[in-house]
Design a protein around this motif. Structure first.
Motif, PDB file in Angstrom:
ATOM      1  N   THR A  36       0.839  -1.196   0.000  1.00  0.00           N
ATOM      2  CA  THR A  36       0.000   0.000   0.000  1.00  0.00           C
ATOM      3  C   THR A  36       0.883   1.259   0.000  1.00  0.00           C
ATOM      4  O   THR A  36       0.469   2.323  -0.453  1.00  0.00           O
ATOM      5  CB  THR A  36      -0.948  -0.011   1.224  1.00  0.00           C
ATOM      6  OG1 THR A  36      -1.388  -1.353   1.453  1.00  0.00           O
ATOM      7  CG2 THR A  36      -2.157   0.877   1.006  1.00  0.00           C
TER       8      THR A  36
ATOM      9  N   GLU B 235      -1.590  -6.295  -4.502  1.00  0.00           N
ATOM     10  CA  GLU B 235      -2.153  -5.010  -4.087  1.00  0.00           C
ATOM     11  C   GLU B 235      -2.894  -4.403  -5.259  1.00  0.00           C
ATOM     12  O   GLU B 235      -2.533  -4.641  -6.418  1.00  0.00           O
ATOM     13  CB  GLU B 235      -0.997  -4.091  -3.680  1.00  0.00           C
ATOM     14  CG  GLU B 235      -1.409  -2.785  -3.072  1.00  0.00           C
ATOM     15  CD  GLU B 235      -1.657  -2.880  -1.563  1.00  0.00           C
ATOM     16  OE1 GLU B 235      -1.053  -3.747  -0.909  1.00  0.00           O
ATOM     17  OE2 GLU B 235      -2.458  -2.074  -1.060  1.00  0.00           O
TER      18      GLU B 235
ATOM     19  N   PHE C 216      -8.973  -1.250   9.375  1.00  0.00           N
ATOM     20  CA  PHE C 216      -7.652  -0.721   9.047  1.00  0.00           C
ATOM     21  C   PHE C 216      -7.721   0.769   9.303  1.00  0.00           C
ATOM     22  O   PHE C 216      -8.757   1.381   9.035  1.00  0.00           O
ATOM     23  CB  PHE C 216      -7.286  -0.962   7.574  1.00  0.00           C
ATOM     24  CG  PHE C 216      -7.269  -2.419   7.202  1.00  0.00           C
ATOM     25  CD1 PHE C 216      -6.205  -3.231   7.547  1.00  0.00           C
ATOM     26  CD2 PHE C 216      -8.352  -2.981   6.523  1.00  0.00           C
ATOM     27  CE1 PHE C 216      -6.202  -4.583   7.215  1.00  0.00           C
ATOM     28  CE2 PHE C 216      -8.358  -4.322   6.197  1.00  0.00           C
ATOM     29  CZ  PHE C 216      -7.278  -5.134   6.547  1.00  0.00           C
TER      30      PHE C 216
ATOM     31  N   TYR D 169      -6.664   3.116   7.686  1.00  0.00           N
ATOM     32  CA  TYR D 169      -6.708   3.942   6.480  1.00  0.00           C
ATOM     33  C   TYR D 169      -7.923   3.751   5.607  1.00  0.00           C
ATOM     34  O   TYR D 169      -8.062   4.404   4.580  1.00  0.00           O
ATOM     35  CB  TYR D 169      -5.433   3.746   5.645  1.00  0.00           C
ATOM     36  CG  TYR D 169      -4.867   2.341   5.658  1.00  0.00           C
ATOM     37  CD1 TYR D 169      -4.114   1.902   6.742  1.00  0.00           C
ATOM     38  CD2 TYR D 169      -5.066   1.472   4.589  1.00  0.00           C
ATOM     39  CE1 TYR D 169      -3.583   0.609   6.763  1.00  0.00           C
ATOM     40  CE2 TYR D 169      -4.534   0.189   4.609  1.00  0.00           C
ATOM     41  CZ  TYR D 169      -3.797  -0.235   5.705  1.00  0.00           C
ATOM     42  OH  TYR D 169      -3.281  -1.498   5.739  1.00  0.00           O
ATOM     43  N   THR D 170      -8.815   2.816   5.972  1.00  0.00           N
ATOM     44  CA  THR D 170     -10.001   2.615   5.135  1.00  0.00           C
ATOM     45  C   THR D 170     -11.270   2.680   5.970  1.00  0.00           C
ATOM     46  O   THR D 170     -11.274   2.370   7.149  1.00  0.00           O
ATOM     47  CB  THR D 170      -9.939   1.239   4.431  1.00  0.00           C
ATOM     48  OG1 THR D 170      -9.578   0.255   5.395  1.00  0.00           O
ATOM     49  CG2 THR D 170      -8.939   1.242   3.302  1.00  0.00           C
TER      50      THR D 170
ATOM     51  N   GLY E 225      -7.112  -7.925   3.035  1.00  0.00           N
ATOM     52  CA  GLY E 225      -7.938  -6.815   3.504  1.00  0.00           C
ATOM     53  C   GLY E 225      -8.244  -5.864   2.358  1.00  0.00           C
ATOM     54  O   GLY E 225      -7.548  -5.849   1.351  1.00  0.00           O
ATOM     55  N   ALA E 226      -9.302  -5.067   2.551  1.00  0.00           N
ATOM     56  CA  ALA E 226      -9.681  -4.117   1.514  1.00  0.00           C
ATOM     57  C   ALA E 226     -10.517  -3.019   2.139  1.00  0.00           C
ATOM     58  O   ALA E 226     -10.896  -3.108   3.311  1.00  0.00           O
ATOM     59  CB  ALA E 226     -10.478  -4.828   0.416  1.00  0.00           C
ATOM     60  N   GLY E 227     -10.797  -1.992   1.364  1.00  0.00           N
ATOM     61  CA  GLY E 227     -11.657  -0.933   1.873  1.00  0.00           C
ATOM     62  C   GLY E 227     -11.597   0.288   0.974  1.00  0.00           C
ATOM     63  O   GLY E 227     -11.026   0.250  -0.111  1.00  0.00           O
TER      64      GLY E 227
ATOM     65  N   TRP F 222      -7.037  -2.703  -1.928  1.00  0.00           N
ATOM     66  CA  TRP F 222      -6.942  -4.014  -1.287  1.00  0.00           C
ATOM     67  C   TRP F 222      -5.506  -4.489  -1.259  1.00  0.00           C
ATOM     68  O   TRP F 222      -4.667  -4.019  -2.020  1.00  0.00           O
ATOM     69  CB  TRP F 222      -7.795  -5.062  -2.010  1.00  0.00           C
ATOM     70  CG  TRP F 222      -7.405  -5.252  -3.452  1.00  0.00           C
ATOM     71  CD1 TRP F 222      -6.463  -6.103  -3.934  1.00  0.00           C
ATOM     72  CD2 TRP F 222      -7.950  -4.560  -4.568  1.00  0.00           C
ATOM     73  NE1 TRP F 222      -6.385  -5.982  -5.287  1.00  0.00           N
ATOM     74  CE2 TRP F 222      -7.290  -5.046  -5.715  1.00  0.00           C
ATOM     75  CE3 TRP F 222      -8.942  -3.584  -4.709  1.00  0.00           C
ATOM     76  CZ2 TRP F 222      -7.569  -4.572  -6.980  1.00  0.00           C
ATOM     77  CZ3 TRP F 222      -9.221  -3.127  -5.981  1.00  0.00           C
ATOM     78  CH2 TRP F 222      -8.546  -3.623  -7.100  1.00  0.00           C
ATOM     79  N   GLY F 223      -5.249  -5.399  -0.358  1.00  0.00           N
ATOM     80  CA  GLY F 223      -3.930  -6.022  -0.252  1.00  0.00           C
ATOM     81  C   GLY F 223      -4.136  -7.444   0.218  1.00  0.00           C
ATOM     82  O   GLY F 223      -4.755  -7.675   1.250  1.00  0.00           O
TER      83      GLY F 223
HETATM   84  N1  PHE Z   1      -2.257  -3.162   3.686  1.00  0.00           N
HETATM   85  C1  PHE Z   1      -3.159  -4.142   4.271  1.00  0.00           C
HETATM   86  C2  PHE Z   1      -2.326  -5.322   4.779  1.00  0.00           C
HETATM   87  O1  PHE Z   1      -1.141  -5.297   4.627  1.00  0.00           O
HETATM   88  C3  PHE Z   1      -4.168  -4.620   3.297  1.00  0.00           C
HETATM   89  C4  PHE Z   1      -5.061  -3.505   2.802  1.00  0.00           C
HETATM   90  C5  PHE Z   1      -4.713  -2.817   1.667  1.00  0.00           C
HETATM   91  C6  PHE Z   1      -6.223  -3.188   3.483  1.00  0.00           C
HETATM   92  C7  PHE Z   1      -5.546  -1.780   1.203  1.00  0.00           C
HETATM   93  C8  PHE Z   1      -7.053  -2.191   3.034  1.00  0.00           C
HETATM   94  C9  PHE Z   1      -6.703  -1.486   1.889  1.00  0.00           C
HETATM   95  O2  PHE Z   1      -2.833  -6.293   5.314  1.00  0.00           O
END
Ligand code: PHE
Length: 503
Positions: free
Chosen positions: A349, A390, A426, A428-429, A448-450, A469-470
């Motif tokens: 990210t 990602e 998270f 950031y989301t 995860g995502a958002g 997402w990641g």
């Molecule tokens: N960066 C998060 C992780 O490493 C995943 C993620 C990416 C979540 C983007 C929300 C948005 O697990």
């Protein structure tokens, strides 16, 4: 069974040729491979072995098969043959040693390198040398000289057949690394049976057999009367061992092609990053536990990564009191020094957010498949280095439904159509999701995502919603390859690698 009146039932051409050649010689001759190849004018022993096998199945030929074990020198054995066995060299050294009688352990360690001195002492002890107060003492020197000479003679006598060798020495050398190797060789002899002698030579004319269909053949009439070669697909065949991609690389290529096909562009970026982009930009508070030394790999060199003052000030105001977003921020005092600490990225990210900072107003679909680092203890499901898949979509009308659909599409294309999302958190989301895929009846969390929060997008001048997402690549690999230990992916287990499916 065969009866004379039946003639030779559908023999293949090589079988006909071989049987004919055998009939032309004395009836009770025993044929070895070379004479058979010569008589049939073949060069490929597989043809002779195959024909012999076929004739054996028809009862026309008897095959005597013996497996010979040939013992020869392995790499270390070649070396020992040229330079002397380790025990021989050490023993000579002990005997040559005039100024210091009896020789000492210390002297041995100086005269021989470590990788030889250690095992060498072991070998000498077995031969009856003892260490007494740092001295090497041999109570039975003649016996030692004799035993070493016997070993040397043994190596000199190689290559030789297993049953011609002294078995106790053979056992001795089998237990030592790299000195000898065993090659098994099958030796065959063929002879005619009574039935084989009686097959009429008229039945042994070779016929023209078509083994390949060509357009020319099909255009003419000749194929109507031709004989076609039958393939026996039940026969065992060797699996070709060719070079191929590592399963992880193959999986990465597959993930790439799926995202490219879905209209995404690939982003590739460095893994040395600042804490500012890796965390502050994503509104991860500076006192977040994941930022501690025991979770993140910080770098000593460079000692800091210089960041733009504007961006530092924007993050400072967001973190301390929420900037212009209406958020209250995290409070406390934001440190621009902490921001500029270098680290190995803990998630990719860090790269998508910088891409957005550089293109805040252009709609985009970007993905990456790249390596990240976390200070994890290695176990069945954790590695300190792994990969994330990602992605981001920035568009004026981007929404949560679109995010879920995109992820479902991706996993469906990967072969996992059952996907569900669950609420998560998270910094950031908002909202934040956890992505799960159904595998063998169980739901497995893959990432995860958002949608990025205003605290993330506003300081960078982004105005459209950003879906992000990641996901773990190794986790996905475990599903695809059916593994229960993630470490299997990175040990160079050639046998396992060869047997992996093509992805
Ligand atoms: N960066 C998060 C992780 O490493 C995943 C993620 C990416 C979540 C983007 C929300 C948005 O697990």
């Amino acid at each position: 069974m065969f009866s004379e009146a039946m003639g030779a039932p559908d023999l293949l051409n090589p079988e006909r040729r071989m049987l004919r050649a055998m009939q032309l010689s004395e009836p009770d001759r025993s044929w070895d491979l070379e004479s058979l190849l010569a008589a049939c004018e073949w060069t490929d022993q597989a043809v002779a072995v195959g024909a012999g096998h076929g004739l054996q199945n028809h009862g026309f030929v008897a095959v005597d098969e013996r497996v010979l074990r040939e013992i020869s020198l392995d790499l270390g054995g070649d070396d020992a043959h040229k330079n002397g066995l380790l025990e021989h060299r050490i023993w000579s050294w002990m005997n040559d040693h005039e100024d210091e009688h009896p020789p000492t352990m210390k002297g041995l360690q100086e005269a021989f390198e470590r990788h030889e001195a250690g095992p060498g002492v072991g070998l000498l002890k077995q031969l009856g040398v003892s260490i007494e107060g740092g001295l090497l003492v041999a109570s039975n020197p003649d016996e030692i000289t004799r035993a070493i000479a016997e070993r040397t003679d043994f190596l000199t006598s190689l290559p030789a057949l297993d049953d011609t060798l002294d078995q106790s020495l053979l056992n001795h050398f089998s237990a030592r690394k790299n000195l000898i190797k065993v090659v098994e060789r099958t030796v065959r002899h063929w002879s005619l049976t009574a039935e084989g002698q009686h097959v009429s030579s008229d039945d042994l004319q070779e016929t023209v057999v078509i083994s390949e269909l060509t357009p020319e053949l099909l255009q003419g009439e000749a194929w109507k009367s031709a004989e076609f070669r039958a393939f026996d697909v039940t026969l065992e065949a060797a699996t070709p061992r060719t070079g191929r991609s590592h399963p992880m690389q193959a999986l990465i290529e597959r993930v790439r092609s799926i995202f490219l096909e879905m209209g995404f562009s690939e982003l590739v970026d460095d893994y040395v990053q600042s804490a500012g982009w890796n965390m502050d930009a994503l509104f991860i508070p500076q006192d977040h536990p994941a930022r501690e030394m025991q979770d993140t790999f910080y770098l000593d060199q460079p000692s800091s990564i210089k960041l733009d003052d504007d961006v530092l000030q924007a993050w400072k105001s967001i973190h301390e009191h929420g900037g212009e977003t209406g958020s209250t921020g995290w409070g406390g005092t934001y440190s621009t020094e902490v921001s500029q600490r270098p680290l190995l990225r803990t998630h990719t990210t860090v790269n998508t957010i910088q891409y957005l900072a550089e293109h805040p107003n252009e709609a985009c679909r970007v993905f990456s498949v790249d390596r990240v680092f976390r200070k994890e203890a290695i176990d069945r499901t954790h590695l300190p280095e792994f990969h994330q898949i990602e992605g981001i979509i920035m568009e004026e009308d981007a929404n949560l439904q679109m995010l879920v659909t995109t992820l479902k599409t991706f996993y469906t294309k990967m072969g996992y159509p059952e996907v569900r999302v669950r609420p998560a958190y998270f910094p950031y989301t908002e909202p934040s999701l956890e992505i799960e895929v159904k595998w063998r009846g169980k739901w497995l969390e893959l990432g995860g995502a958002g949608i990025f929060r205003p605290e993330v997008t506003e300081p960078l001048g982004i105005t459209s919603p950003v879906l992000a997402w990641g996901m773990g690549l190794e986790r996905l690999a475990m599903l695809v390859l059916g593994l229960d230990d993630i470490r299997q992916l990175y040990i160079s287990d050639l046998e396992w690698l060869r047997n992996q499916p093509v992805l």
